[in-house]
Motif scaffolding. Sequence first.
Motif, PDB file in Angstrom:
ATOM      1  N   ARG A 263       0.983  -1.325  -0.101  1.00  0.00           N
ATOM      2  CA  ARG A 263      -0.173   0.152  -0.127  1.00  0.00           C
ATOM      3  C   ARG A 263       0.826   1.264   0.004  1.00  0.00           C
ATOM      4  O   ARG A 263       0.512   2.168  -0.626  1.00  0.00           O
ATOM      5  N   THR A 264       1.770   1.271   0.517  1.00  0.00           N
ATOM      6  CA  THR A 264       2.710   2.556   0.711  1.00  0.00           C
ATOM      7  C   THR A 264       3.582   2.448  -0.698  1.00  0.00           C
ATOM      8  O   THR A 264       3.590   3.686  -1.120  1.00  0.00           O
ATOM      9  N   ILE A 265       3.802   1.480  -1.062  1.00  0.00           N
ATOM     10  CA  ILE A 265       4.622   1.481  -2.521  1.00  0.00           C
ATOM     11  C   ILE A 265       3.625   2.133  -3.614  1.00  0.00           C
ATOM     12  O   ILE A 265       3.644   2.851  -4.470  1.00  0.00           O
ATOM     13  N   ASN A 266       2.025   1.630  -3.449  1.00  0.00           N
ATOM     14  CA  ASN A 266       1.085   2.421  -4.179  1.00  0.00           C
ATOM     15  C   ASN A 266       0.904   3.746  -4.008  1.00  0.00           C
ATOM     16  O   ASN A 266       0.575   4.639  -5.146  1.00  0.00           O
ATOM     17  N   ILE A 267       1.166   4.114  -2.885  1.00  0.00           N
ATOM     18  CA  ILE A 267       1.012   5.608  -2.538  1.00  0.00           C
ATOM     19  C   ILE A 267       2.087   6.401  -3.138  1.00  0.00           C
ATOM     20  O   ILE A 267       2.087   7.326  -3.633  1.00  0.00           O
ATOM     21  N   ILE A 268       3.463   5.581  -3.046  1.00  0.00           N
ATOM     22  CA  ILE A 268       4.497   6.438  -3.752  1.00  0.00           C
ATOM     23  C   ILE A 268       4.253   6.490  -5.065  1.00  0.00           C
ATOM     24  O   ILE A 268       4.619   7.275  -5.872  1.00  0.00           O
ATOM     25  N   LYS A 269       3.810   5.527  -5.799  1.00  0.00           N
ATOM     26  CA  LYS A 269       3.348   5.174  -7.260  1.00  0.00           C
ATOM     27  C   LYS A 269       2.487   6.388  -7.547  1.00  0.00           C
ATOM     28  O   LYS A 269       2.788   7.223  -8.721  1.00  0.00           O
ATOM     29  N   TRP A 270       1.358   6.664  -6.877  1.00  0.00           N
ATOM     30  CA  TRP A 270       0.302   7.387  -7.279  1.00  0.00           C
ATOM     31  C   TRP A 270       0.622   8.849  -7.296  1.00  0.00           C
ATOM     32  O   TRP A 270       0.438  10.032  -7.951  1.00  0.00           O
ATOM     33  N   PHE A 271       1.848   9.294  -6.177  1.00  0.00           N
ATOM     34  CA  PHE A 271       2.247  10.777  -5.779  1.00  0.00           C
ATOM     35  C   PHE A 271       3.206  10.937  -6.993  1.00  0.00           C
ATOM     36  O   PHE A 271       3.392  12.102  -7.661  1.00  0.00           O
ATOM     37  N   MET A 272       4.101  10.014  -7.593  1.00  0.00           N
ATOM     38  CA  MET A 272       4.954  10.080  -8.594  1.00  0.00           C
ATOM     39  C   MET A 272       4.292  10.345  -9.883  1.00  0.00           C
ATOM     40  O   MET A 272       4.699  11.251 -10.676  1.00  0.00           O
ATOM     41  N   GLN A 273       3.235   9.683 -10.093  1.00  0.00           N
ATOM     42  CA  GLN A 273       2.372   9.859 -11.348  1.00  0.00           C
ATOM     43  C   GLN A 273       1.629  11.262 -11.149  1.00  0.00           C
ATOM     44  O   GLN A 273       1.731  12.148 -12.454  1.00  0.00           O
ATOM     45  N   PHE A 274       1.158  11.767 -10.033  1.00  0.00           N
ATOM     46  CA  PHE A 274       0.754  13.096  -9.761  1.00  0.00           C
ATOM     47  C   PHE A 274       1.608  14.140 -10.094  1.00  0.00           C
ATOM     48  O   PHE A 274       1.472  15.178 -10.845  1.00  0.00           O
ATOM     49  N   VAL A 275       3.045  13.808  -9.602  1.00  0.00           N
ATOM     50  CA  VAL A 275       4.109  14.916 -10.010  1.00  0.00           C
ATOM     51  C   VAL A 275       4.396  14.905 -11.376  1.00  0.00           C
ATOM     52  O   VAL A 275       4.641  16.008 -12.007  1.00  0.00           O
ATOM     53  N   GLY A 276       4.330  13.767 -11.719  1.00  0.00           N
ATOM     54  CA  GLY A 276       4.454  13.822 -13.637  1.00  0.00           C
ATOM     55  C   GLY A 276       3.499  14.522 -14.436  1.00  0.00           C
ATOM     56  O   GLY A 276       3.782  15.142 -15.390  1.00  0.00           O
ATOM     57  N   LEU A 277       2.267  14.340 -14.005  1.00  0.00           N
ATOM     58  CA  LEU A 277       0.934  15.007 -14.618  1.00  0.00           C
ATOM     59  C   LEU A 277       1.242  16.559 -14.275  1.00  0.00           C
ATOM     60  O   LEU A 277       1.184  17.408 -15.261  1.00  0.00           O
ATOM     61  N   ALA A 278       1.681  16.722 -13.198  1.00  0.00           N
ATOM     62  CA  ALA A 278       1.913  18.532 -12.758  1.00  0.00           C
ATOM     63  C   ALA A 278       2.959  19.085 -13.662  1.00  0.00           C
ATOM     64  O   ALA A 278       2.989  20.161 -14.103  1.00  0.00           O
ATOM     65  N   CYS A 279       4.046  18.219 -13.830  1.00  0.00           N
ATOM     66  CA  CYS A 279       5.219  18.739 -14.611  1.00  0.00           C
ATOM     67  C   CYS A 279       4.529  18.988 -16.236  1.00  0.00           C
ATOM     68  O   CYS A 279       4.975  20.127 -16.870  1.00  0.00           O
ATOM     69  N   ILE A 280       3.862  18.043 -16.563  1.00  0.00           N
ATOM     70  CA  ILE A 280       3.315  18.179 -17.890  1.00  0.00           C
ATOM     71  C   ILE A 280       2.590  19.384 -18.211  1.00  0.00           C
ATOM     72  O   ILE A 280       2.443  20.312 -19.020  1.00  0.00           O
ATOM     73  N   TYR A 281       1.797  19.572 -16.976  1.00  0.00           N
ATOM     74  CA  TYR A 281       0.802  20.681 -17.032  1.00  0.00           C
ATOM     75  C   TYR A 281       1.514  22.077 -16.963  1.00  0.00           C
ATOM     76  O   TYR A 281       1.126  22.954 -17.642  1.00  0.00           O
ATOM     77  N   LYS A 282       2.500  22.136 -16.185  1.00  0.00           N
ATOM     78  CA  LYS A 282       3.338  23.288 -16.227  1.00  0.00           C
ATOM     79  C   LYS A 282       4.258  23.520 -17.201  1.00  0.00           C
ATOM     80  O   LYS A 282       4.902  24.534 -17.163  1.00  0.00           O
ATOM     81  N   SER A 283       4.644  22.444 -18.191  1.00  0.00           N
ATOM     82  CA  SER A 283       5.761  22.692 -19.201  1.00  0.00           C
ATOM     83  C   SER A 283       5.202  23.464 -20.077  1.00  0.00           C
ATOM     84  O   SER A 283       5.894  23.952 -21.040  1.00  0.00           O
ATOM     85  N   SER A 284       3.991  23.851 -20.351  1.00  0.00           N
ATOM     86  CA  SER A 284       3.358  24.888 -21.350  1.00  0.00           C
ATOM     87  C   SER A 284       2.335  25.861 -20.697  1.00  0.00           C
ATOM     88  O   SER A 284       1.704  25.514 -19.967  1.00  0.00           O
ATOM     89  N   ASP A 285       2.266  27.093 -21.350  1.00  0.00           N
ATOM     90  CA  ASP A 285       1.539  28.133 -20.910  1.00  0.00           C
ATOM     91  C   ASP A 285       0.069  27.933 -21.747  1.00  0.00           C
ATOM     92  O   ASP A 285      -0.882  28.720 -21.347  1.00  0.00           O
TER      93      ASP A 285
END
Length: 411
Positions: A263-285
Motif C-alpha cells: 500500500r505504501t508502494i502504491n501511494i508512492i507510485k500515485w504521488f509520482m504519477q501526480f508529480v509527472g502530470l503536474a510537470c506536464i501541465y506546467k511545461s506549457s502556458d
Amino acid sequence: MYFNMRLIVSLLFIKIIILSTICLNSAVSPSTVHYMEKGDTVEVGPKNSVPRRELNIFCHRGIPKGIVHMWLSVTLHIDHPSNDFTHYEGPNEEVVEKEHVDNHFSWSLNIFSGNKRKMFKLEPFNTSCIGIDTSKSYSVHLDVIRLDLWKLLLLVTGIIVFMYADKLSCNTTFHYLCGIAFGICASFLILVYLVSKMFPKKTFMYGIMGCGWTVVIYILQMLWDNLRLIISSYRLYVMWYTIATGILSFILCYRWGPIENPRTINIIKWFMQFVGLACIYKSSDYQEAAMGQIVILLMTYNLPQKWVAAPKTYWKKKFPPKVKVLTNDEYYEEGVRETAKALEELRKFCSSPECNQWKFAMKLNDVKRFASFIEGESHLSDDEILEYETSIRGEMTEEEDDDITEDSEEC
C-alpha cells in the motif's frame, strides 16, 4: 451648540477629503505605458532635473495561441543599478496603476525587499503588464523564446516520471536516493527540534514558533536568492554539510531498509504519477494543449496490452528482422559458453536447499560422480572426452576427404 459641533465636524471632514484629493493628485504622477514586442529595449530616465519617483508600465499584448507556440516563453529583464525600485504586476495598465496608488497611500512592509527580482515571466498569450516605480535611470528588455528548452525538458521529465512510476516505486536504489535527498533537505528540522528543547514552556514555545516562522521564511528566501553566491563563497562548508547529512541519511535508510508494504508502494507510485502530470501541465502556458497531452498520456497508459502488442506483431510480420547466420567458430564458441553457464546453474541448484539430493541420488547409477560434479569437478570422464575428440577428428577427416574429392572432380 450641538448643531454647531456637527457643522464643524462636517467642515473638517470635507476639508480632509479635499486635502487628500489634492495630495493624491500631486503625489502620484501620471504613468507612462510602453507596449513592447520581441527584442525591444526601452531606456528610462528621470524627466526632471530633480530626481523624482515615476511609474513606467511595460506591457506585452500577447500572441495568438497555436501548437507551434506550446513551449513559448516571454521574459522581461530589468537592468537597474540598484534595488531602489518597486514593481507591480497586473493583466493591464489600469490594474497596475491601481496597485501603485493603493501601495502609495497605505502602510506596507515587505521583508523580502533586500534582493528584488529583475526578471519577470509574462503570459505569452494574454496581455500582461509590469510597472516599475523608481527615481533612477534603468533599461528594460523583452525577450521572446520560441522553444524554451527548460519547458521541453520539464515535459520529457514529466512523461518519464509518469510512465516509470510503477518501476521506480519498487526500486530499492530509488528509495535510498529519495531518502538521502530528503534527509539533506530536512536537516533544518533537527535544528528546530533542538531549539524547541531549550524552551520548556509550551505557551512561550508556541509564540516563538509563531513569530519564528517569519524569520525562517525570510532566511530561506535569502538563501534561495543568494544560493549561487553561498555555494561559491562557502563551497567547502556546503560540500562537507552535504556529505555528512547524506551519509547520516543513508545510515538511517539502511537501518530501516527499503519500503516493502504494497500500500505504501502504491501511494508512492500515485504521488509520482501526480508529480509527472503536474510537470506536464506546467511545461506549457497553452493550458488547452497541456491538458490534451495529459489526456493522451492517460489513454496510452491505460490501453489493454493486446492492443499495444497487435501493432508490434503486425510490424514484425510485415518487416521481419534479419536473421544472422553463425559461422562454425561462432557456433562452437556459443555452445561452449552456454554449456558452461547451464552447468554452473545446475551445480548451484543442486547445492541449494530447494534440491533434494538424496532423491536424485537414488535415481543415479554413479552417485560418486554426481557428488564430484557438485563439488566443482568436470561432468565428463576422461574416456568420454577421448571419445568425443576422436569423433570430432573423424568428422574433420571426412570433410577434408570430401573437399579433396570435389577439387579433383573440378580439375
